[in-house]
Design an enzyme around this catalytic site. Structure first.
Site, PDB file in Angstrom:
ATOM      1  N   GLY A 432       0.735  -1.250  -0.179  1.00  0.00           N
ATOM      2  CA  GLY A 432       0.025  -0.080   0.015  1.00  0.00           C
ATOM      3  C   GLY A 432       0.941   1.124   0.002  1.00  0.00           C
ATOM      4  N   GLY A 435       2.954   1.296   3.536  1.00  0.00           N
ATOM      5  CA  GLY A 435       3.803   0.146   3.655  1.00  0.00           C
ATOM      6  C   GLY A 435       3.527  -1.152   3.267  1.00  0.00           C
ATOM      7  CB  THR A 436       5.371  -4.106   2.644  1.00  0.00           C
ATOM      8  OG1 THR A 436       5.988  -3.440   1.608  1.00  0.00           O
ATOM      9  CG2 THR A 436       5.323  -5.632   1.937  1.00  0.00           C
ATOM     10  CB  VAL A 437       0.314  -6.453   4.289  1.00  0.00           C
ATOM     11  CG1 VAL A 437      -0.517  -7.287   5.510  1.00  0.00           C
ATOM     12  CG2 VAL A 437      -0.048  -5.101   4.714  1.00  0.00           C
ATOM     13  CE  LYS A 451      -0.116  -0.013   7.476  1.00  0.00           C
ATOM     14  NZ  LYS A 451      -1.297   0.839   7.797  1.00  0.00           N
ATOM     15  CG  ASP A 549      -8.396   6.266   3.627  1.00  0.00           C
ATOM     16  OD1 ASP A 549      -8.726   6.785   2.484  1.00  0.00           O
ATOM     17  OD2 ASP A 549      -7.037   5.751   3.605  1.00  0.00           O
TER      18      ASP A 549
END
Length: 764
Positions: A432, A435-437, A451, A549
């Protein structure tokens, strides 16, 4: 003269400290229950006032039990200002001998002029148990009050099958407002004989419905629904007619600022105490200051906590902890200095060892000391990251919030590296903007999503702490659960429950979306669950929360396609008396509220606008930013409203996968709700509670119509006459106890239902 003035001041301070104290020799227990001051046993002069007196009676077995009025007390909590009691259960049963319905109703009244109690809106819920049962909780006093109701339905085909589920089948529940000091219970008066005598012997489990219905205001944490309550053994029999209930209490009816002006009646007598305004109605509470514990309502009642014993390792490695009054300090051994996160090495010792042992020391350092030094350096670096990422602030936040301490864990980096195979690229399940999951497996075999932020900036760390602070307070089945976080790495990490089916956006618009069939009922179910989560954040959480959001990419789906709202990095919490907050505009284009974008004022209606875009996505299966017939980018909301204005309906742009499933009336109903949500003026949009209610009624009607087709009118024979003649929405509308003058959300529940009935006849 100066001596006389000092003596006078000393006398005044003494009188202030002794004016509201318990008398010597006061009884501190009634049976096994502690009775701390400001409470006291009735008639002994040990309570701070009349409303704080506890009656201590002996039962038939000779055991002492405490009571407030005629209600038994289970426990009293000073730090949280709460009292747990045993509340009676109201019943509504069919008598086979008389052929009549007989009720046993229970009410509670704690007048504000006498009692300091009010029912906790955070810890309690009004529950109704039974088959085809409609019950109300209400408070109509001097022409004002509130009313809320709950309907529980079950038939041969629609019956409770899961313990712990209280969602309208066999059991339902609803919230109560703040400041409630009185309530009554009333069952809807209709013939219930068909329930008690219904023949369901052909069902797989040979289900036999109970002839009784139950209703009570109970503690949420201690209540657990069992299917036996409506079959073999009644709810009243299981708990002997009583269930725990939580009451909030406070001192007086003024704020802390006003209370301090009159020291003769000020209740916070502890030297190391502080005053807090009540969160549920007027009055204030007293708490011991940070680093102290005890009873803040008596002089010298707060004593120091030995931080060195309570916390096994509060000081840096190598330092010694020394307890101080209200805190602690750290010191290093002689010859070593204390730095931010470690003690310096003993230089003289190192020089002596090097000179005396020569090559042996060099070899020893190479084989033993250097690895230890590297390990220690690594530990110090992680501790430095922990402090830079505001770990101490987060630890204090978690320790000060009991619910957060129970639900949130601070993980060490080693555990998460092991869970993700050192963050291997094959474990990545999503990327995203923030960040990265990664998918990980913890040592206890829990599958989690981790995350990992991409950048290291102060605003990113602030958003990270904001997400932890908000999610640690939320416990809801349709909100992604936060297990904890890690602050020992250069970038902070969040650990969530793992959601296996990706996001709603992927399901609707991903590469495989054309091969995935999402039914009309499934779309309404996902919308209803997401609306329920947002409604909880806005109006039922302890502190109102605006998500900021809301989008289909932030609605995740588990194995059973249950919706889970996620990504609270941009969310904001506000005080209960605020309606909006002015902040920097954040969100995703296509979902962003135009009014919020132009004014910078974030309100609960900003989330409503974004949810309206999701409803349009579910109907049309089009992205929020799409290409029109001319190849130009266009906002989905504008496209949707344009079609409504030009053609009067949107049936020609409905997703082909649901065109043959959904009835035109149902599509128009959802489209109408979406149009209300995306109106330009926030004041013209509904609240998320009203959106949730409208979706509930739509799905209930869809389920009822499907079951009527399948069972060939068997469903209607099990309902009372009022249900057979009119839909459920009109039956509830006709209830005489609905009070439309109230301002509470629970009453708006009924006002909205009446409004929906009138909308059904409007031209479209």
């Amino acid at each position: 003269m100066a001596s006389m003035l000092l003596l006078g001041v000393a006398i005044l301070l003494y009188l202030a400290s002794t004016s509201a104290q318990p008398a010597p020799g006061c009884q501190t227990h009634c049976g096994d229950v502690e009775i701390p001051y400001p409470f006291g046993i009735n008639g002994t002069g040990c309570a701070i006032g009349d409303g704080f007196e506890i009656n201590c009676y002996k039962n038939a077995g000779g055991n002492e039990k405490p009571f407030v009025a005629n209600v038994e007390v289970l426990s009293i909590s000073l730090p949280h200002g709460k009292t747990r009691m045993l509340n009676a259960i109201s019943t509504y049963c069919y008598n086979n001998k008389t052929g009549q319905m007989e009720s046993s109703l229970w009410s509670l009244d704690f007048p504000k002029r006498r009692w300091p109690y009010r029912f906790s809106n955070v810890d309690n819920k009004f529950i109704v148990i039974g088959c085809n049962t409609l019950a109300y909780i209400y408070n109509n006093y001097n022409g004002t009050g509130f009313t809320a109701g709950c309907a529980s339905v079950c038939t041969k085909d629609l019956r409770p099958s899961t313990n712990g589920s209280c969602l309208g089948v066999g059991c339902c529940q609803t919230l109560i407002p703040k400041g409630l000091t009185r309530y009554e219970v009333q069952f809807s008066p209709y013939d219930n004989t068909s329930v008690s005598m219904c023949d369901v012997s052909d069902t797989p489990n040979n289900l036999q419905f109970n002839a009784c219905s139950y209703a009570a205001l109970v503690e949420t944490e201690s209540f657990y629904f069992s299917t036996k309550y409506i079959t073999s053994k009644g709810f009243n029999d299981t708990y002997e007619g009583r269930q725990p209930l939580v009451l909030d209490w406070a001192i007086g009816n003024i704020t802390c600022d006003l209370a301090r002006r009159n020291m003769s009646s000020y209740a916070c007598l502890g030297i190391n105490s502080e005053c807090l305004d009540s969160n549920n109605g007027p009055g204030y509470l007293c708490n011991c200051s940070y680093g102290y514990e005890g009873n803040p309502y008596v002089p010298d009642g707060c004593w120091d906590i030995d931080e060195c014993k309570e916390n096994p390792n509060p000081c840096p490695s190598g330092a010694v902890c020394h307890n101080t009054d209200g805190g602690y300090r750290c010191s290093c051994p002689p010859g070593r200095k204390l730095y931010k996160n470690h003690c310096s090495p003993d230089i003289n010792l190192i020089i002596g060892m090097t000179t005396g042992l020569g090559c042996g020391i060099v070899t020893l350092c190479a084989t033993i000391l250097i690895p230890r030094w590297k390990k220690r350096t690594k530990k110090q670096a992680r501790r430095a990251c922990f402090r830079k990422n505001k770990g101490l602030l987060l630890e204090q936040l978690i320790s000060s919030d009991q619910s957060a301490a129970c639900n949130t864990k601070i993980f060490c980096l080693d555990e998460l590296e092991k869970a993700t195979n050192n963050f291997d690229s094959t474990r990545i399940v999503g990327n995203g903007g923030h960040g990265t999951v990664y998918k990980g497996i913890l040592s206890d075999q829990r599958v989690v999503a981790i995350k990992r932020s991409k950048v290291v900036e102060q605003n990113e760390i602030d958003q990270f702490l904001n997400e932890v602070a908000i999610l640690s307070q939320i416990i809801h089945r349709n909100v992604v659960k936060l297990f904890g976080c890690c602050l020992e790495s250069e970038v902070p990490l969040l650990v969530y429950e793992f959601i296996s089916n990706g996001s709603l956006y992927d399901l609707l618009h991903g590469d495989s979306s054309s091969n995935c069939v999402l039914t009309w009922d499934g779309r309404i179910k996902i919308a209803l669950e997401a609306a329920g989560a947002l409604s909880y954040l806005h109006s039922a959480a302890s502190i109102p929360i605006f998500h900021r959001d809301v989008k289909s990419a932030n609605i995740l789906l588990n194995d059973g396609f249950t919706a889970k709202v996620s990504d609270f990095g941009a969310s904001r919490s506000i005080s209960i008396d605020e309606t909006h907050v002015v902040t920097n505009v954040q969100g995703t284009f296509g979902y962003l509220d135009p009014e919020y974008y132009h004014t910078g004022q974030l309100t609960e209606k900003s989330d409503v606008y974004s949810f309206g875009v999701i409803l349009i996505e579910l109907i049309t299966r089009k992205k929020p930013i799409l290409l029109n017939s001319l190849g130009e980018k266009q906002n989905l909301c504008h496209y949707f409203l344009q079609r409504l204005q030009q053609h009067g309906n949107i049936t020609d742009i409905v997703d082909v996968q649901i065109a043959g499933q959904a009835k035109e009336r149902e599509i128009i109903e959802v489209a109408s709700l979406a149009e209300m949500c995306i109106r330009l003026r926030g004041e013209e949009r509904p609240t998320m509670k009203e959106v949730e209610l409208r979706l509930q009624l739509l799905r209930a009607k869809m389920l009822q119509e499907n079951q009527e087709l399948q069972s060939d009118n068997e469903f209607s024979s099990l309902l009372p006459p009022a249900f057979n003649r009119t839909p459920l929405i009109q039956y509830i509308e006709s209830a005489s106890v609905v009070n439309s003058s109230t301002h509470y959300d629970a009453t708006r529940f009924y006002t909205m239902e009446q409004e929906l009935v009138s909308w059904a006849d409007l031209p479209r």
